[in-house]
Design a protein around this motif. Structure first.
Motif, short mmCIF file in Angstrom:
data_model
loop_
_atom_site.label_atom_id
_atom_site.label_comp_id
_atom_site.label_asym_id
_atom_site.label_seq_id
_atom_site.Cartn_x
_atom_site.Cartn_y
_atom_site.Cartn_z
N ALA A 50 43.62 -24.56 48.14
CA ALA A 50 44.27 -25.23 47.01
C ALA A 50 45.08 -24.25 46.18
N GLY A 53 48.38 -23.91 47.46
CA GLY A 53 49.16 -25.14 47.52
C GLY A 53 49.07 -25.89 48.84
N CYS A 55 46.30 -27.78 49.86
CA CYS A 55 45.53 -29.01 49.74
C CYS A 55 45.34 -29.31 48.26
N GLN A 56 44.89 -30.52 47.97
CA GLN A 56 44.57 -30.89 46.59
C GLN A 56 43.07 -31.14 46.51
N ARG A 57 42.37 -30.30 45.77
CA ARG A 57 40.93 -30.49 45.63
C ARG A 57 40.63 -31.72 44.80
N ALA A 62 38.64 -32.49 49.55
CA ALA A 62 40.07 -32.23 49.38
C ALA A 62 40.89 -33.32 50.06
N VAL A 65 48.00 -32.33 50.02
CA VAL A 65 48.80 -32.11 48.82
C VAL A 65 50.16 -32.78 49.01
N THR A 187 49.21 -40.40 41.21
CA THR A 187 49.08 -39.09 40.56
C THR A 187 50.42 -38.36 40.49
N GLY A 189 52.02 -34.11 39.15
CA GLY A 189 51.59 -32.72 39.06
C GLY A 189 51.54 -32.12 37.68
N THR A 218 48.54 -38.82 49.89
CA THR A 218 48.46 -37.50 49.27
C THR A 218 48.01 -37.62 47.81
N SER A 220 48.00 -35.48 43.78
CA SER A 220 48.35 -34.40 42.85
C SER A 220 47.27 -34.32 41.78
N ARG A 221 47.45 -33.45 40.83
CA ARG A 221 46.35 -33.12 39.93
C ARG A 221 46.04 -34.18 38.87
#
Length: 258
Positions: A50, A53, A55-57, A62, A65, A187, A189, A218, A220-221
């Protein structure tokens, strides 16, 4: 998780990326149990991936991303055909005399170009590129929402922009996101960008999500909206895509972009 053992010669890191690509997600406890290693070891590797960049935890593991978190200029080269298809379908939702809030981002910019040149409508946007594109639409009234310019996505955001959003109303909001997933939802970023999107959605009767296929599955945060607060999702992803099928089963309204 059949076949979870790493291919011969593969590192654990390569194996995790392989699982992510093949299955669309990683559940840390399942990988640890199958491989006979500690869950902490899996989580540590996922943290490293992560941080690069890759993967997105999320809680427990996960997800892939989103490629849409790169800067604005680079995003214009990502899936342009899919964005044009989504934009054409979205533009068809804007009615003569209607008021639409048009989000920022490259798909929203494609919507601006896809609007009929002679369409009489009102467009509210916090995106300077979108506003500039509409200079070529003589019958479109354009209202810009001011605030701090978030250069990564070429939009205004922050307290001033959110306050400006509270003073508008629209029939329709065309919302751009970077990630679309049945579990993590919609989501993006950046936290302030997510807050601005929520403020705009609250001012429209209907919200439709612009989601070209590279965003499907996918994450994002930062979460933007729960599924129950949108009217539909416009995507060019294939109907048999497993994520699209799951969204449909969950009751999400889907508008195919052909």
């Amino acid at each position: 998780m059949a076949g979870c053992s790493p291919p011969r010669g593969a590192t654990w890191r390569e194996h995790l990326l392989h699982l992510l690509a093949r299955q669309g997600k990683i559940v840390a406890k399942d990988v640890a149990a199958e491989l006979g290693i500690s869950e902490d070891s899996v989580r540590r590797d996922l943290r490293d991936l992560a941080g690069e960049g890759l993967c997105q935890r999320v809680y427990g593991g996960a997800l892939p991303v989103s490629p849409a978190v790169v800067d604005y200029g680079a995003r214009r080269t990502v899936a342009p055909d899919g964005k044009r298809k989504v934009a054409a379908t979205a533009a068809g939702l804007v009615r003569p005399g209607g008021v639409v809030i048009l989000d920022g981002g490259t798909t929203a910019l494609a919507v601006a170009y896809a609007l009929p040149r002679d369409l009489a409508c009102t467009v509210i946007t916090h995106s300077p590129p979108v506003a500039t594109a509409l200079l070529e639409h003589p019958r479109a009234e354009v209202f810009m929402l001011g605030g701090r310019l978030f250069k990564h996505s070429a939009v205004t955001c922050g307290a001033a922009a959110v306050e400006a959003a509270r003073n508008v109303s629209a029939d329709l909001f065309l919302l751009g996101v970077t990630g679309v997933h049945p579990e993590t939802g919609l989501t993006t970023g950046d936290a302030e960008d997510a807050a601005m999107k929520r403020a705009l959605a609250a001012r429209a009767a209907d919200t439709y999500v612009l989601a070209s296929s590279e965003k499907i599955g996918t994450a994002s945060r930062y979460r933007v909206l729960p599924w129950e607060e949108i009217s539909g999702l416009i995507t060019d992803a294939a109907p048999h895509n497993p994520v699209v099928e799951q969204l449909a089963a969950n009751g999400v309204g889907l508008l195919p972009a052909d």
